[in-house]
Scaffold this motif. Structure first.
Motif, PDB file in Angstrom:
ATOM      1  N   THR A  92       0.799  -1.222   0.000  1.00  9.71           N
ATOM      2  CA  THR A  92       0.000   0.000   0.000  1.00  9.71           C
ATOM      3  C   THR A  92       0.830   1.270   0.000  1.00  9.71           C
ATOM      4  OG1 THR A  92      -0.129  -0.080   2.398  1.00  9.71           O
ATOM      5  CG2 THR A  92      -1.936  -1.091   1.168  1.00  9.71           C
ATOM      6  N   ALA A  93       2.025   1.242   0.462  1.00  9.78           N
ATOM      7  CA  ALA A  93       2.857   2.447   0.472  1.00  9.78           C
ATOM      8  C   ALA A  93       4.296   2.056   0.756  1.00  9.78           C
ATOM      9  CB  ALA A  93       2.373   3.425   1.543  1.00  9.78           C
ATOM     10  N   PRO A  94       5.221   2.886   0.319  1.00 11.06           N
ATOM     11  CA  PRO A  94       6.626   2.594   0.614  1.00 11.06           C
ATOM     12  C   PRO A  94       6.878   2.633   2.117  1.00 11.06           C
ATOM     13  CG  PRO A  94       6.400   4.373  -0.981  1.00 11.06           C
ATOM     14  CD  PRO A  94       5.038   4.047  -0.472  1.00 11.06           C
ATOM     15  N   PRO A  95       7.833   1.953   2.629  1.00 11.87           N
ATOM     16  CA  PRO A  95       8.744   1.136   1.850  1.00 11.87           C
ATOM     17  C   PRO A  95       8.050  -0.126   1.356  1.00 11.87           C
ATOM     18  CG  PRO A  95       9.221   0.861   4.171  1.00 11.87           C
ATOM     19  CD  PRO A  95       8.140   1.900   4.066  1.00 11.87           C
ATOM     20  N   CYS A  96       8.276  -0.452   0.104  1.00 11.22           N
ATOM     21  CA  CYS A  96       7.666  -1.626  -0.513  1.00 11.22           C
ATOM     22  C   CYS A  96       8.536  -2.831  -0.194  1.00 11.22           C
ATOM     23  CB  CYS A  96       7.561  -1.427  -2.019  1.00 11.22           C
ATOM     24  SG  CYS A  96       7.018  -2.901  -2.870  1.00 11.22           S
ATOM     25  N   ASP A  97       7.974  -3.788   0.519  1.00 11.57           N
ATOM     26  CA  ASP A  97       8.737  -4.985   0.838  1.00 11.57           C
ATOM     27  C   ASP A  97       8.076  -6.233   0.266  1.00 11.57           C
ATOM     28  OD1 ASP A  97       6.566  -5.028   2.480  1.00 11.57           O
ATOM     29  OD2 ASP A  97       7.677  -5.277   4.337  1.00 11.57           O
ATOM     30  N   CYS A  98       7.198  -6.034  -0.723  1.00 13.73           N
ATOM     31  CA  CYS A  98       6.539  -7.190  -1.331  1.00 13.73           C
ATOM     32  C   CYS A  98       7.357  -7.688  -2.517  1.00 13.73           C
ATOM     33  CB  CYS A  98       5.120  -6.832  -1.772  1.00 13.73           C
ATOM     34  SG  CYS A  98       5.022  -5.817  -3.258  1.00 13.73           S
ATOM     35  N   ALA A  99       6.971  -8.826  -3.023  1.00 14.08           N
ATOM     36  CA  ALA A  99       7.621  -9.393  -4.203  1.00 14.08           C
ATOM     37  C   ALA A  99       6.685  -9.176  -5.392  1.00 14.08           C
ATOM     38  CB  ALA A  99       7.888 -10.875  -3.993  1.00 14.08           C
ATOM     39  N   PRO A 100       6.943  -8.164  -6.225  1.00 12.20           N
ATOM     40  CA  PRO A 100       6.051  -7.907  -7.358  1.00 12.20           C
ATOM     41  C   PRO A 100       5.998  -9.100  -8.314  1.00 12.20           C
ATOM     42  CG  PRO A 100       7.571  -6.084  -7.050  1.00 12.20           C
ATOM     43  CD  PRO A 100       8.023  -7.192  -6.151  1.00 12.20           C
ATOM     44  N   GLU A 101       4.901  -9.169  -9.057  1.00 10.57           N
ATOM     45  CA  GLU A 101       4.765 -10.210 -10.062  1.00 10.57           C
ATOM     46  C   GLU A 101       5.815 -10.000 -11.142  1.00 10.57           C
ATOM     47  OE1 GLU A 101       0.755  -9.937 -11.531  1.00 10.57           O
ATOM     48  OE2 GLU A 101      -0.100 -10.149  -9.531  1.00 10.57           O
ATOM     49  N   PRO A 102       6.283 -11.058 -11.749  1.00  8.56           N
ATOM     50  CA  PRO A 102       7.273 -10.874 -12.820  1.00  8.56           C
ATOM     51  C   PRO A 102       6.637 -10.135 -13.996  1.00  8.56           C
ATOM     52  CG  PRO A 102       6.676 -13.199 -12.585  1.00  8.56           C
ATOM     53  CD  PRO A 102       5.979 -12.448 -11.495  1.00  8.56           C
ATOM     54  N   ALA A 103       7.466  -9.458 -14.741  1.00  5.87           N
ATOM     55  CA  ALA A 103       6.987  -8.750 -15.929  1.00  5.87           C
ATOM     56  C   ALA A 103       6.481  -9.764 -16.944  1.00  5.87           C
ATOM     57  CB  ALA A 103       8.109  -7.912 -16.521  1.00  5.87           C
ATOM     58  N   PRO A 104       5.449  -9.405 -17.689  1.00  7.29           N
ATOM     59  CA  PRO A 104       4.962 -10.343 -18.700  1.00  7.29           C
ATOM     60  C   PRO A 104       6.008 -10.561 -19.789  1.00  7.29           C
ATOM     61  CG  PRO A 104       3.779  -8.257 -18.827  1.00  7.29           C
ATOM     62  CD  PRO A 104       4.693  -8.177 -17.648  1.00  7.29           C
ATOM     63  N   GLU A 105       5.981 -11.742 -20.361  1.00  9.06           N
ATOM     64  CA  GLU A 105       6.893 -12.042 -21.460  1.00  9.06           C
ATOM     65  C   GLU A 105       6.499 -11.198 -22.669  1.00  9.06           C
ATOM     66  OE1 GLU A 105       9.566 -14.114 -21.501  1.00  9.06           O
ATOM     67  OE2 GLU A 105       9.248 -14.355 -19.352  1.00  9.06           O
ATOM     68  N   PRO A 106       7.478 -10.647 -23.377  1.00  9.35           N
ATOM     69  CA  PRO A 106       7.123  -9.871 -24.569  1.00  9.35           C
ATOM     70  C   PRO A 106       6.517 -10.777 -25.637  1.00  9.35           C
ATOM     71  CG  PRO A 106       9.510 -10.088 -24.361  1.00  9.35           C
ATOM     72  CD  PRO A 106       8.904 -10.696 -23.132  1.00  9.35           C
ATOM     73  N   ALA A 107       5.627 -10.207 -26.418  1.00  4.67           N
ATOM     74  CA  ALA A 107       5.007 -10.971 -27.495  1.00  4.67           C
ATOM     75  C   ALA A 107       6.069 -11.330 -28.524  1.00  4.67           C
ATOM     76  CB  ALA A 107       3.895 -10.154 -28.137  1.00  4.67           C
TER      77      ALA A 107
END
Length: 122
Positions: A92-107
């Motif tokens: 919800t706010a920094p500091p961000c300590d979560c593990a973001p989802e990986p970036a989608p694979e490029p087409a």
């Protein structure tokens, strides 16, 4: 004359935001969103002309298809790389300590169109 900033405010301290990123909806936010969508569908169905086929809405929204913006000021910003990813619903706010989802694979690049007869690929 004062120059007031307009626009989104930092989620943590309400200062003017300089960056935003997205996160998944919390369970409560998603439940409220689905309930609102179901209420909209129920109303539209109730108001529909009975001489026409009933409205077709398709499936209700899925959790994976919905995100919410989180804003950060200069003091509570995340990196550009982190801002480009979808974060966990608890972020919800920094500091961000979560593990973001990986970036989608490029087409993948599409195969080039075939060359006209008589042309070569030199």
């Amino acid at each position: 004359m004062t120059n007031q900033a307009t626009g989104p405010a930092c989620t943590r301290c309400s200062a003017p935001a300089v960056v935003h990123w997205t996160r998944r909806l919390t369970d409560d936010e998603f439940s409220a969103f689905v309930a609102l969508e179901q209420a909209r569908r129920d109303l539209e169905t109730a108001l529909a002309d009975p001489q026409n086929p009933p409205p077709d809405f398709g499936p209700l929204p899925a959790e994976a298809d919905n995100v919410r913006s989180v804003y950060g000021c200069a003091d509570h910003a995340v990196s550009l790389e982190a801002a480009s990813l979808v974060h966990e619903k608890t972020c919800t706010a920094p500091p961000c300590d979560c593990a973001p989802e990986p970036a989608p694979e490029p087409a993948p690049e599409p195969d080039p169109a075939p060359l006209p007869p008589g042309w070569t690929d030199a």
